[in-house]
Write a protein that holds these residues in place. Structure first.
Motif, PDB file in Angstrom:
ATOM      1  N   HIS A  43       4.098  -0.357  -8.669  1.00 41.87           N
ATOM      2  CA  HIS A  43       4.018  -0.883  -6.767  1.00 41.87           C
ATOM      3  C   HIS A  43       2.709  -1.318  -6.714  1.00 41.87           C
ATOM      4  O   HIS A  43       1.535  -0.732  -6.378  1.00 41.87           O
ATOM      5  CB  HIS A  43       3.871   0.087  -6.168  1.00 41.87           C
ATOM      6  N   ALA A  44       2.040  -2.426  -7.568  1.00 38.23           N
ATOM      7  CA  ALA A  44       1.154  -2.850  -6.967  1.00 38.23           C
ATOM      8  C   ALA A  44       0.617  -4.659  -7.610  1.00 38.23           C
ATOM      9  O   ALA A  44       1.265  -4.833  -8.068  1.00 38.23           O
ATOM     10  CB  ALA A  44       0.167  -1.950  -8.253  1.00 38.23           C
ATOM     11  N   ARG A  45      -0.128  -5.185  -6.575  1.00 34.94           N
ATOM     12  CA  ARG A  45       0.054  -5.746  -6.739  1.00 34.94           C
ATOM     13  C   ARG A  45      -1.883  -7.085  -5.809  1.00 34.94           C
ATOM     14  O   ARG A  45      -2.526  -6.020  -5.634  1.00 34.94           O
ATOM     15  CB  ARG A  45       0.543  -7.146  -5.645  1.00 34.94           C
ATOM     16  N   ALA A  46      -2.823  -7.712  -7.093  1.00 35.65           N
ATOM     17  CA  ALA A  46      -4.352  -7.739  -6.424  1.00 35.65           C
ATOM     18  C   ALA A  46      -4.655  -8.571  -4.578  1.00 35.65           C
ATOM     19  O   ALA A  46      -3.772  -9.046  -4.796  1.00 35.65           O
ATOM     20  CB  ALA A  46      -4.669  -8.790  -7.560  1.00 35.65           C
ATOM     21  N   GLY A  47      -5.330  -7.631  -4.255  1.00 35.13           N
ATOM     22  CA  GLY A  47      -5.699  -8.607  -3.252  1.00 35.13           C
ATOM     23  C   GLY A  47      -5.016  -7.628  -1.970  1.00 35.13           C
ATOM     24  O   GLY A  47      -5.063  -8.713  -0.877  1.00 35.13           O
ATOM     25  N   VAL A  48      -3.523  -7.125  -2.041  1.00 31.08           N
ATOM     26  CA  VAL A  48      -3.056  -6.363  -0.786  1.00 31.08           C
ATOM     27  C   VAL A  48      -4.086  -5.663   0.449  1.00 31.08           C
ATOM     28  O   VAL A  48      -5.054  -5.548   0.508  1.00 31.08           O
ATOM     29  CB  VAL A  48      -1.972  -5.735  -1.313  1.00 31.08           C
ATOM     30  N   ASP A  49      -3.729  -6.108   1.399  1.00 36.25           N
ATOM     31  CA  ASP A  49      -3.615  -5.210   2.743  1.00 36.25           C
ATOM     32  C   ASP A  49      -3.666  -4.397   2.643  1.00 36.25           C
ATOM     33  O   ASP A  49      -3.409  -3.562   1.720  1.00 36.25           O
ATOM     34  CB  ASP A  49      -3.276  -6.544   3.820  1.00 36.25           C
TER      35      ASP A  49
END
Length: 416
Positions: free
Chosen positions: A94-100
Motif C-alpha cells: 500500500h504505497a504510492r509516491a507523492g500521496v497526501d
C-alpha cells in the motif's frame, strides 16, 4: 493493494536485482531463513521506506515464512517501480509516491488490516496509529522493531508513560547500525541528495549541521571532506564539546543562521530552524532536512514569510522569495532529502541494517512471549554476528583471543 503503476514491475525487478549485488549478508540470512522458517505463520505489518533495499529485506522475511503487509513510511521516498515489483513477492503493498497525508495514513491502516502478530516501523507512525486508532488490534500484537532514532525517541517516551503495549526492539541502537547506517550512510546519501537537487559546489561553502548525533556526525564529516567549512549547532553539551574537539565551529542557530550557505537538520526534533532564523539567512541559502519527519524546518513560517514561491526551480527544489528579495531554497519540501532527491543509503549500507533487523525479528518471534512491554536493545550477539558476516563477505579477517587472553579478561586476580 494500492501501487502507482503496476506496469513498472519489470523496472522494479531490475532495481532490486542491482541492490542484491551489494547485499551479501542479507542474501545469506534469507537462505538461512528459507531453510529454518523461523517466521512460519506470522503476520507482519510494516511501515518502511519502499526502496529496492527494503524489497530485499522483505524477501528475506518471506523466505522465513512470514505473511507481510507493507505501507510507506515517507510518501516522497517510495519507488513506484519497486512497489509494483513487490506484488510478485506476494506482499500486500500500500504505497504510492507523492500521496497526501490522508492517503499516507490510509495506507498504514490498510497494512494494519492484516491483523499483525509483529510490526516493523520506521518512525513510529504505525505503532502510534495502533495505540490511538486501531486499539482493537493491540491484543494480537506480540512485538515490534523500530529502525530510526526518531522512532526510538517516541517509543521510549511511550514506555516511560506506560503507554506502550508490547515489546519493541530498538534496531536503530545497535553499534553496527549507528556506525554504518547512521554515520556513513546518512552522511553520504544526504550530500548526494543535496547535490542532485541543486548541483551546488560544496567546496568553500559554509555548511551548518544541526545535531551532532551519529547521523549529524556523518553529515559533518562528509561535508568537511568535500572542502566545506562546517558549523555545528547542538543542545547537548557533551556532543557540542565533541564537535568542538573534532575541529568544528559550534554556534547557536541564531548565529549560525547569518553565516551558513547550506543548512542540514539532523536532530529528530521539531522547529530546529524557525522564522527568526530564516529572517537572518543570506540570499540563496539552501535548507535541507535529513531527520525523519518534515518538522525540523518550520516550512509554515517560510511560507508565511515568502511573497512569492517558485515550485520546482529544479527537481525537489522550491524557491521562496522574501519581501526584501532574498531567496531561500527548500529541498524535498522539508522531508528526508536523501530519500527524496536521491535513493537513500547505498545498498551495501542497508545490507547491515536490514540484516540486523531480520535477525532481530527472528529473535523476537522466539522470545516475545517472555518479554514485557517496553523498548529492548538488540542482543549483542546479533550485532556481532552481522559485523562478522559483513567482514567475511568483504574477505576481511580479524584476530581471535587466545585461551590465555580470554582467561585474563575473565579474571580479576591478575595484577600488573
Amino acid at each position: 493493494m494500492d501501487v502507482g503503476d503496476a506496469s513498472l514491475a519489470e523496472a522494479g525487478e531490475r532495481r532490486i536485482d542491482w541492490a542484491l549485488r551489494s547485499m551479501p549478508v542479507l542474501r545469506a540470512i534469507g537462505a538461512r531463513f528459507d531453510a529454518s522458517r523461523p517466521l512460519e505463520g506470522l503476520k507482519i505489518a510494516a511501515c518502511l521506506h519502499i526502496t529496492a533495499e527494503t524489497a530485499v529485506f522483505v524477501g528475506a522475511l518471506k523466505a522465513g515464512g512470514a505473511k507481510i503487509a507493507l505501507a510507506a513510511s515517507n510518501p516522497l521516498s517510495t519507488q513506484n517501480d519497486v512497489a509494483a515489483a513487490l506484488r510478485s513477492y506476494d506482499v500486500a503493498v500500500h504505497a504510492r509516491a507523492g500521496v497526501d497525508r490522508d492517503t499516507y495514513y490510509r495506507h498504514i491502516h490498510q497494512a494494519l488490516d492484516i491483523g499483525p502478530d509483529i510490526v516493523l516501523d520506521d518512525g513510529c507512525d504505525l505503532v502510534n496509529t495502533l495505540h490511538t486508532e486501531r486499539v482493537e488490534l493491540l491484543d494480537g500484537v506480540t512485538g515490534g522493531c523500530e529502525e530510526t532514532t526518531t522512532g526510538i525517541i517516541r517509543l521510549r517516551q511511550m514506555a516511560a508513560e506506560q503507554a506502550l503495549r508490547f515489546p519493541v526492539v530498538a534496531v536503530n541502537d545497535t553499534r553496527t547500525k549507528r556506525m554504518f547506517d547512521n554515520r556513513y550512510g546518512t552522511g553520504q546519501s544526504t550530500l548526494d541528495g543535496i547535490v542532485r537537487a541543486t548541483n551546488t559546489l560544496l567546496a568553500g561553502r559554509t555548511v551548518v549541521v544541526a545535531g551532532f548525533g551519529f547521523c549529524g556526525r556523518g553529515v559533518a564529516e562528509r561535508a568537511k571532506g568535500q572542502g566545506s567549512r562546517v558549523i555545528v549547532t547542538e543542545i547537548d553539551p557533551v556532543k557540542a564539546l565533541d564537535a568542538s574537539l573534532q575541529g568544528y565551529e559550534v554556534l547557536p542557530m541564531a548565529e549560525a543562521a547569518r553565516a551558513g550557505d547550506l543548512f542540514i537538520t539532523v536532530t529528530g526534533n521539531r522547529d530546529v530552524i524557525r522564522g527568526e532564523h530564516l529572517a537572518e539567512m543570506r540570499d540563496g541559502a539552501i535548507l535541507a532536512n535529513a531527520g525523519h519527519f518534515d518538522v525540523e524546518i518550520d516550512v509554515r513560517a517560510l511560507e508565511d514569510m515568502a511573497e512569492t514561491v517558485h515550485l520546482g526551480v529544479r527537481p525537489h527544489t522550491d524557491e521562496y522569495v522574501l519581501a526584501d528579495g532574498r531567496r531561500l531554497l527548500l529541498l524535498a519540501e522539508g522531508r528526508l532529502v536523501n530519500l527524496t532527491a536521491a535513493e537513500g543509503h547505498p545498498a551495501a549500507v542497508m545490507d547491515m541494517s536490514f540484516s540486523a533487523q531480520a535477525l532481530a525479528v527472528a529473535w523476537l518471534a522466539e522470545e516475545r512471549s517472555r518479554l514485557a512491554p517496553g523498548v529492548y536493545d538488540v542482543p549483542a550477539e546479533i550485532d556481532a554476528e552481522v559485523a562478522r558476516l559483513k567482514l567475511g563477505a568483504a574477505g576481511i579477517e580479524i584476530d581471535a583471543l587466545t585461551a590465555v587472553q580470554a582467561d585474563y579478561l575473565r579474571s580479576w586476580r591478575f595484577g600488573s
